[in-house]
Design a protein around this motif. Sequence first.
Motif, mmCIF file in Angstrom:
data_model
loop_
_atom_site.group_PDB
_atom_site.id
_atom_site.type_symbol
_atom_site.label_atom_id
_atom_site.label_comp_id
_atom_site.label_asym_id
_atom_site.label_seq_id
_atom_site.Cartn_x
_atom_site.Cartn_y
_atom_site.Cartn_z
ATOM 1 N N ALA A 1 -2.678 -5.292 -12.167
ATOM 2 C CA ALA A 1 -4.087 -5.487 -11.792
ATOM 3 C C ALA A 1 -4.185 -6.198 -10.446
ATOM 4 C CB ALA A 1 -4.813 -6.275 -12.883
ATOM 5 N N ALA A 2 -3.312 -7.191 -10.219
ATOM 6 C CA ALA A 2 -3.306 -7.899 -8.935
ATOM 7 C C ALA A 2 -2.861 -6.965 -7.813
ATOM 8 C CB ALA A 2 -2.394 -9.118 -9.010
ATOM 9 N N GLY A 3 -1.907 -6.087 -8.148
ATOM 10 C CA GLY A 3 -1.444 -5.132 -7.147
ATOM 11 C C GLY A 3 -2.530 -4.150 -6.749
ATOM 12 N N VAL A 4 -3.310 -3.694 -7.745
ATOM 13 C CA VAL A 4 -4.417 -2.783 -7.440
ATOM 14 C C VAL A 4 -5.426 -3.469 -6.527
ATOM 15 C CG1 VAL A 4 -6.406 -1.582 -8.432
ATOM 16 C CG2 VAL A 4 -4.161 -1.436 -9.547
ATOM 17 N N LEU A 5 -5.750 -4.732 -6.870
ATOM 18 C CA LEU A 5 -6.727 -5.482 -6.072
ATOM 19 C C LEU A 5 -6.271 -5.609 -4.615
ATOM 20 C CD1 LEU A 5 -9.290 -7.283 -5.945
ATOM 21 C CD2 LEU A 5 -7.802 -9.216 -6.475
ATOM 22 N N ARG B 1 0.835 -1.209 0.000
ATOM 23 C CA ARG B 1 0.000 0.000 0.000
ATOM 24 C C ARG B 1 0.868 1.257 0.000
ATOM 25 N NH1 ARG B 1 -2.577 2.520 4.737
ATOM 26 N NH2 ARG B 1 -4.413 3.713 4.084
ATOM 27 N N ALA B 2 1.944 1.241 0.784
ATOM 28 C CA ALA B 2 2.831 2.403 0.844
ATOM 29 C C ALA B 2 3.564 2.603 -0.472
ATOM 30 C CB ALA B 2 3.829 2.233 1.985
ATOM 31 N N VAL B 3 3.997 1.503 -1.110
ATOM 32 C CA VAL B 3 4.714 1.607 -2.382
ATOM 33 C C VAL B 3 3.794 2.154 -3.462
ATOM 34 C CG1 VAL B 3 5.864 0.310 -4.219
ATOM 35 C CG2 VAL B 3 6.363 -0.216 -1.821
ATOM 36 N N VAL B 4 2.561 1.618 -3.518
ATOM 37 C CA VAL B 4 1.601 2.085 -4.519
ATOM 38 C C VAL B 4 1.246 3.549 -4.245
ATOM 39 C CG1 VAL B 4 -0.761 1.802 -5.399
ATOM 40 C CG2 VAL B 4 0.686 -0.212 -4.977
ATOM 41 N N GLY B 5 1.111 3.909 -3.005
ATOM 42 C CA GLY B 5 0.729 5.268 -2.666
ATOM 43 C C GLY B 5 1.796 6.287 -2.999
ATOM 44 N N THR B 6 3.066 5.900 -2.858
ATOM 45 C CA THR B 6 4.162 6.836 -3.135
ATOM 46 C C THR B 6 4.706 6.692 -4.550
ATOM 47 O OG1 THR B 6 5.811 5.270 -2.292
ATOM 48 C CG2 THR B 6 4.859 6.847 -0.714
ATOM 49 N N GLY B 7 4.460 5.535 -5.172
ATOM 50 C CA GLY B 7 4.961 5.287 -6.531
ATOM 51 C C GLY B 7 6.418 4.951 -6.581
ATOM 52 N N SER B 8 7.007 4.645 -5.411
ATOM 53 C CA SER B 8 8.446 4.403 -5.379
ATOM 54 C C SER B 8 8.796 3.545 -4.175
ATOM 55 C CB SER B 8 9.206 5.731 -5.316
ATOM 56 O OG SER B 8 10.531 5.566 -4.847
#
Length: 298
Positions: free
Chosen positions: A54-58, A5-12
């Motif tokens: 897509a799996a990461g978004v889910l 969640r933190a990686v997706v939220g920050t993009g890095s």
Amino acid sequence: MQVLRAVVGTGSVTAAAARLGYTPSAVSQQIAALEKEAGTELLERVGRGVRPTAAGVLLTEHADAIARRVAEAETALADLLAGRTGRLSVRYFATAGAALVAPAVARLRALHPGVRVELRLADARDPLPDVREGRADLALVVGRPETAGQDDGVRLLRLLDDPYLAVLPKSHPLAARRSVDLAELAEEPWVGSEWPGPCLDAQLAACEAAGFRPRFVVDSEDYATAQGFVAAGLGVTLIPRLGLGGRHPEVAVRRLRSPEPARTISVALRATAPPQPALTSFIEALREAAETGVSGAG
């Protein structure tokens, strides 16, 4: 999943590591372990950053839901520990209801409006199992603190001593007095007002100290009924001050002395129960009610 969640939220990975207080290597290892467990890639590289598959978004959506539920649980726990919410289960006996329990509940609602109070009459035979086995947080009982110990799983806190009063027919010679020596009732016929148990034991112990055993001619086991028998001239009786309620117009109520019988009313608590603000406040409210309950019932 919160690392994802933190990686997706920050993009890095690097930014996520800085937010979480981890090293980038540790974050990468966490993501790799999660991908292995999921059986699919969760991130793909885009330029110098990453974006979810897509799996990461889910999984990120589920991580968001979990984070919200965790936050809700933390808030609910904080409210419970502070006494803002919760449930308090109380067992009591009838004559303690109006004078002690009712004002204590009113006080608790003012202090802890979010706490729900469950009130039930206690088992007359033995109210302690409900407390000992966790079905009740507190019970009002007749008994001295030394009658229960930690080995029983219950501890008793003395609340008050409720004195017994002599109830006589209005025409009785002793009715003209302000108080009566208990020994003066030795030759009288007695009307029973108590079930066998600690209340009756308190009466009998006082009579024994005064040098006699009462001669019961009627067993009523009810305070109002006992007053009716006394009013009819069938005998005398003893009734605790909290149990007088509405007095029969044809009886006289007098203080006793030498000795003054009394039943000890205590609060029963589970010995291993953790502290609860609402429970502590309720016990304090019972003590406040007890300070005025006996005198007010007179």
